[in-house]
Each structure stands twice: as C-alpha cells, then as structure tokens.
Design a protein around this motif. Structure first.
Motif, short mmCIF file in Angstrom:
data_model
loop_
_atom_site.label_atom_id
_atom_site.label_comp_id
_atom_site.label_asym_id
_atom_site.label_seq_id
_atom_site.Cartn_x
_atom_site.Cartn_y
_atom_site.Cartn_z
N ARG A 74 -7.34 -4.79 11.92
CA ARG A 74 -7.30 -5.53 10.75
C ARG A 74 -7.92 -7.23 10.62
O ARG A 74 -7.84 -7.52 12.09
CB ARG A 74 -6.50 -5.17 9.94
N GLN B 223 -12.76 2.53 3.52
CA GLN B 223 -12.61 2.84 4.60
C GLN B 223 -14.63 2.65 4.40
O GLN B 223 -15.18 3.14 4.14
CB GLN B 223 -12.69 3.62 5.45
N ASP C 26 -3.42 4.34 4.55
CA ASP C 26 -3.88 3.13 5.41
C ASP C 26 -5.33 3.87 6.10
O ASP C 26 -5.40 4.84 6.06
CB ASP C 26 -3.04 3.05 6.61
N SER D 238 -8.62 -7.75 -2.89
CA SER D 238 -7.82 -7.32 -1.70
C SER D 238 -9.37 -6.67 -0.69
O SER D 238 -10.72 -6.61 -1.63
CB SER D 238 -7.25 -6.35 -1.55
N THR E 57 -8.88 -4.08 0.28
CA THR E 57 -8.91 -2.16 -0.06
C THR E 57 -10.36 -1.60 -1.13
O THR E 57 -10.37 -0.66 -0.74
CB THR E 57 -7.60 -1.97 -0.79
N ALA F 145 -10.70 3.56 -3.22
CA ALA F 145 -9.76 2.93 -2.48
C ALA F 145 -8.72 4.08 -2.04
O ALA F 145 -8.94 5.28 -2.61
CB ALA F 145 -8.83 2.37 -3.48
N GLU F 146 -8.43 3.99 -1.28
CA GLU F 146 -7.05 4.92 -0.30
C GLU F 146 -5.78 5.03 -1.04
O GLU F 146 -5.56 6.13 -0.52
CB GLU F 146 -7.00 4.40 0.99
N SER F 147 -5.42 3.86 -1.96
CA SER F 147 -3.94 3.57 -1.74
C SER F 147 -4.13 3.50 -3.34
O SER F 147 -4.94 2.65 -4.47
CB SER F 147 -3.35 2.54 -2.02
N VAL G 268 0.80 -0.99 -0.48
CA VAL G 268 -0.20 0.21 -0.19
C VAL G 268 0.49 1.18 -0.23
O VAL G 268 0.82 2.20 -1.06
CB VAL G 268 -0.98 -0.03 1.38
N GLY H 50 -4.75 -0.57 -4.09
CA GLY H 50 -6.76 -0.68 -3.90
C GLY H 50 -7.03 -0.58 -5.25
O GLY H 50 -7.84 -1.10 -5.62
#
Length: 339
Positions: free
Chosen positions: A230, A130, A297, A124, A126, A145-147, A86, A150
């Motif tokens: 997690r 959130q 994250d 995933s 991801t 996705a945050e990344s 990530v 993701g």
C-alpha cells in the motif's frame, strides 16, 4: 467563511480541522462520536488556540442538520462522515450503505436547497479496485470495488458527479491512499474502537502490549515478501491537501466544477516493510503472526499524485519512518490518559 466538517472529530477530520483553523477558516463540526471522542475537541483547541463549533448528532437526523444550516452561514463542506473498515463492511454491508450514503445525501439536499457550493468528498483508492497497472493515476479505470466500503465510495462519487452536473456545483473528490501517523504534538491521532482494522494502529497497540500479536493478513500475495503493498501517507500532509483543494474550489470562477485528485506518496510499502520500519524508527519489537487473507483486500495499490502537485501545489513530504514515529508518540499519549 464557515466550513462544515462532517466527522470532524475523527482521525483525518480532526487533523483537517486543525489545518482549516490555522488558515483562518471558521469551522462547524458535526460528528456523532461513533468512532471518535469528545476530548479531541479540547485537543484541537489546545493545538490551534481556537475552538470549533461542535454538534454531536447523526447526520441521518435531517431535522438537526437543517438547524445547523439555519444557524450558520455555511459556504462549503468537507465530508468525512463514514464507516471505513474494509473487513467490517463485508459482514455489515447494510450498515455501511445506510450510514455512508444517507448522511451524504442529507448534506447535499441542504446544499441544493440553500444554493451552497464547494463540496469536498473524502474518497479512497478503493474505488479503483485492483488496478492493472501501477502507479494509479486519476485516469485509471474504475473496477467494481472489492468491499462494501469501497462500493459506498464509488456510489458516493457517482452521486456527487450527478449533483455537480445537475445543480451546477463545485465539487472535489479526493481519493487518498493509506493515512498513517499522528499530529506532531501527539494530541491527535487514530483512535480505533476495539481491535484495529488498519495496519499501523494495530502495530502500535501490539508494540504497547495491548495486543499479544499483530495479525498479518496473508503472506502469499505475488509480492517480494508475500504481503500486500500500500501507499502510506502522513495524515498531516493529507490534511493540508484538503485545505489546498478547498481554496482551489473557492477561487474557481466557474459555477460548475468537478475535480478529482489522488493523494499519496507515489511509493508502495509492504506490510512487513512497515512493521520493520516501525521497529527501527521507535526501537521497539512487534511480534506478529501470519493469518489467512481477508476478504475484500487487494494485492497492491500506490498512487501517482502528480495532478495534485501540479494543480493544488501540494505534495506529500513526510517520510514513512517519521510518520511512524509520530504514531508511537500518540500511542504513549493515549497510555497516559488510560485510553
């Protein structure tokens, strides 16, 4: 039946290859060894008594991939070939988009050309971003996705949904949470290059004295101890889910099918809880330091995996502490090989 396993010498891939061989599948591996080692092939053979066919090249090399399909009667694929960190994806986004998507498309082009079905995608949690509510089930709305990592998983899923619909293919998307642990023989496990991006190998390397301190990325999350939560699933349990999913696809009579499953334990554990559980399970000390949060994250994610239990007859069965014992045995094995 020959199954192509891309990234089959990697962490999850190698464990899945073992389970495939134990279930009498023939396995053809393509892995460019960018995040794996050749000795894993020998260890797979030591565990199973069978040696999978292995091709060491990058899946973006279409001409070499075509030769593999010419040489073998491939009837399905489990796709693990992807960069997966990530944090790294946030500083090297183009590398992630190129590697994770171009390689996937190249394999799918061969499936289309040769009229092959039964494709399993290593996705995933991801893809959910959130989530607003826990636990996360397959109907939880997907957020951006945050990344960049993701996002490649979200894009990969979209590509496969279109692929299944347009070309009448059987596809399964496996959204798994956080794999940990090692094979009970201690011959297979996670083998990060450089400083680990994932928590558990960082913990084991710190306990072994390879790293001075474990970096815990943030203690100001809105959780009980301030660290992110997690769902940590034992890698062998996860590998068995891939075999169950493949068998379901093979036995599905409809030529077009798209299945989606969450793979997790249904329980969330915080970073500090994992560290303490590792210390207790292995009677070792893990010094740590608190660092600022990492970009990309999320705060909390754990699974509702009831659908996989209902439709695949699969359930994660290994407790956290037992999985953490196996990862320490793997670390000691690596030390014996000076790795």
């Amino acid at each position: 039946m020959s199954i192509l396993v891309t990234g089959g010498l990697g962490y999850i891939g190698s464990h899945t290859v073992v389970e495939l061989l134990n279930n009498n599948f023939e396995v053809v591996i393509v892995d460019d060894l960018s995040n794996s080692e050749k000795f894993i092939l020998d260890n797979i053979e030591e565990i199973t008594g069978k040696r999978p066919i292995f091709y060491p090249f990058d899946l973006k090399r279409k001409e070499l991939l075509e030769q593999v399909f010419d040489a073998h009667h491939v009837e399905g694929c489990i796709n693990f070939a992807a960069y997966k960190a990530v944090g790294e994806s946030m500083v090297k986004p183009l590398d992630y988009y190129e590697n994770n998507l171009f390689s996937l498309i190249n394999v799918l082009q061969e499936f289309k050309k040769r009229n092959i079905s039964n494709f399993i995608f290593s996705s995933s949690c991801t893809v959910y971003g959130q989530a607003d509510e826990m636990p996360i089930d397959e109907n939880t709305p997907l957020k951006e996705a945050e990344s960049s990592y993701g996002k490649t998983k979200q894009m990969g899923e979209d590509i496969l949904k279109d692929f299944s619909k347009a070309y009448h293919k059987k596809v399964c998307l496996l959204r798994y949470f956080n794999p940990i642990g090692a094979h009970p023989t201690a011959l297979l496990g996670e083998l990060p290059s450089g400083i680990p991006n994932n928590l558990v190998p960082y913990v084991t390397q710190t306990a072994a004295g390879i790293r001075e301190k474990l970096s815990i990325w943030g203690d100001d999350y809105p959780t009980e101890d301030g660290t992110a939560i997690r769902d940590y699933i034992y890698v062998v349990d996860l590998a068995k889910a891939h075999v169950a999913a493949l068998q379901k696809l093979i036995n599905t009579e409809n030529e077009t099918a798209l299945d989606i499953y969450n793979l997790g334990t249904g329980t969330g554990s915080s970073v500090l809880e994992v560290v303490k559980a590792f210390e207790v399970a292995n009677d070792v000390n893990v010094p740590y330091q608190i660092c600022p949060r990492r970009e990309g994250d999320i705060t909390i994610a754990y699974a509702n995996a009831d659908k996989a239990e209902r439709e695949l007859n699969w359930k994660s069965e290994t407790p956290l502490e037992e999985a953490l014992k196996t990862t320490w045995e793997w670390q000691k094995y690596l030390r014996s090989r000076d790795l």
